[in-house]
Design a protein around this motif. Structure first.
Motif, short mmCIF file in Angstrom:
data_model
loop_
_atom_site.label_atom_id
_atom_site.label_comp_id
_atom_site.label_asym_id
_atom_site.label_seq_id
_atom_site.Cartn_x
_atom_site.Cartn_y
_atom_site.Cartn_z
N ASP A 1 -6.35 -6.86 9.10
CA ASP A 1 -4.91 -6.61 9.18
C ASP A 1 -4.28 -7.55 10.19
OD1 ASP A 1 -5.29 -4.46 7.44
OD2 ASP A 1 -5.48 -3.02 9.09
N SER A 2 -2.97 -7.52 10.27
CA SER A 2 -2.30 -8.30 11.30
C SER A 2 -2.59 -7.67 12.67
CB SER A 2 -0.79 -8.35 11.06
OG SER A 2 -0.18 -7.13 11.42
N ILE A 3 -2.66 -8.49 13.68
CA ILE A 3 -2.94 -8.02 15.04
C ILE A 3 -1.84 -7.07 15.50
CG2 ILE A 3 -3.19 -8.73 17.44
CD1 ILE A 3 -5.62 -9.43 15.80
N GLU A 4 -0.59 -7.40 15.21
CA GLU A 4 0.54 -6.56 15.64
C GLU A 4 0.43 -5.17 15.03
OE1 GLU A 4 0.90 -9.62 14.27
OE2 GLU A 4 1.40 -10.75 16.07
N LYS B 1 -2.27 -3.66 14.02
CA LYS B 1 -3.44 -2.99 14.60
C LYS B 1 -3.11 -2.42 15.98
CE LYS B 1 -7.77 -2.27 13.61
NZ LYS B 1 -8.20 -1.48 12.48
N ILE B 2 -2.42 -3.17 16.83
CA ILE B 2 -2.04 -2.67 18.15
C ILE B 2 -1.13 -1.46 18.00
CG2 ILE B 2 -0.80 -3.20 20.28
CD1 ILE B 2 -1.70 -6.14 19.86
N GLN B 3 -0.18 -1.54 17.08
CA GLN B 3 0.74 -0.41 16.87
C GLN B 3 -0.04 0.84 16.45
OE1 GLN B 3 3.92 -1.23 14.13
NE2 GLN B 3 4.71 0.84 14.25
N LYS B 4 -1.02 0.68 15.57
CA LYS B 4 -1.82 1.82 15.13
C LYS B 4 -2.61 2.42 16.30
CE LYS B 4 -2.41 0.52 10.31
NZ LYS B 4 -3.37 0.10 9.28
N HIS B 5 -3.16 1.57 17.15
CA HIS B 5 -3.89 2.07 18.32
C HIS B 5 -2.95 2.83 19.25
CE1 HIS B 5 -7.88 0.46 17.69
NE2 HIS B 5 -7.39 -0.76 17.46
N TRP C 1 -1.67 0.04 25.03
CA TRP C 1 -2.59 -1.07 24.74
C TRP C 1 -1.82 -2.35 24.52
CZ3 TRP C 1 -7.43 -0.33 25.89
CH2 TRP C 1 -7.93 0.97 25.89
N GLU C 2 -2.29 -3.42 25.15
CA GLU C 2 -1.68 -4.74 25.05
C GLU C 2 -2.74 -5.73 24.59
OE1 GLU C 2 -0.61 -5.52 29.08
OE2 GLU C 2 1.02 -4.06 29.09
N LEU C 3 -2.33 -6.71 23.81
CA LEU C 3 -3.25 -7.75 23.37
C LEU C 3 -3.59 -8.67 24.53
CD1 LEU C 3 -4.76 -9.06 21.00
CD2 LEU C 3 -2.74 -10.48 20.66
N LEU C 4 -4.87 -8.77 24.83
CA LEU C 4 -5.32 -9.69 25.88
C LEU C 4 -5.65 -11.05 25.25
CD1 LEU C 4 -6.03 -9.89 28.89
CD2 LEU C 4 -8.34 -9.28 28.28
N THR C 5 -6.40 -11.01 24.14
CA THR C 5 -6.75 -12.25 23.44
C THR C 5 -7.22 -11.93 22.03
OG1 THR C 5 -7.93 -14.36 23.63
CG2 THR C 5 -9.17 -12.36 24.17
N ASN C 6 -7.23 -12.92 21.18
CA ASN C 6 -7.79 -12.75 19.83
C ASN C 6 -8.32 -14.08 19.33
OD1 ASN C 6 -5.95 -14.00 17.63
ND2 ASN C 6 -4.52 -13.00 18.98
N VAL C 7 -9.26 -13.98 18.42
CA VAL C 7 -9.87 -15.15 17.78
C VAL C 7 -9.81 -14.91 16.29
CG1 VAL C 7 -11.97 -16.54 17.56
CG2 VAL C 7 -11.43 -15.44 19.73
#
Length: 58
Positions: A22-25, A27-31, A48-54
């Motif tokens: 899924d999109s990262i955004e 996924k963060i919203q779901k968490h 929860w905030e995005l620290l990094t992604n690959v």
């Protein structure tokens, strides 16, 4: 596209690592909305905030 991501919760001072297609955004919203149930690790916080992604092709 596939993603590996690391989230950080300032209130808990904890990290969470996950994978998704899924999109990262989204996924963060779901968490942060506890969409995965109250027993899931990320349900302990709503900041929860995005620290990094690959990203990976497969």
């Amino acid at each position: 596209m596939n993603y590996c991501y690391i989230l950080f919760s300032p209130s808990l001072r904890k990290f969470y690592t996950g994978i998704t297609k899924d999109s990262i955004e989204a996924k963060i919203q779901k968490h942060n909305e506890h969409a995965y149930g109250k027993h899931h690790f990320t349900a302990k916080s709503s900041d929860w905030e995005l620290l990094t992604n690959v990203s990976f092709l497969d």
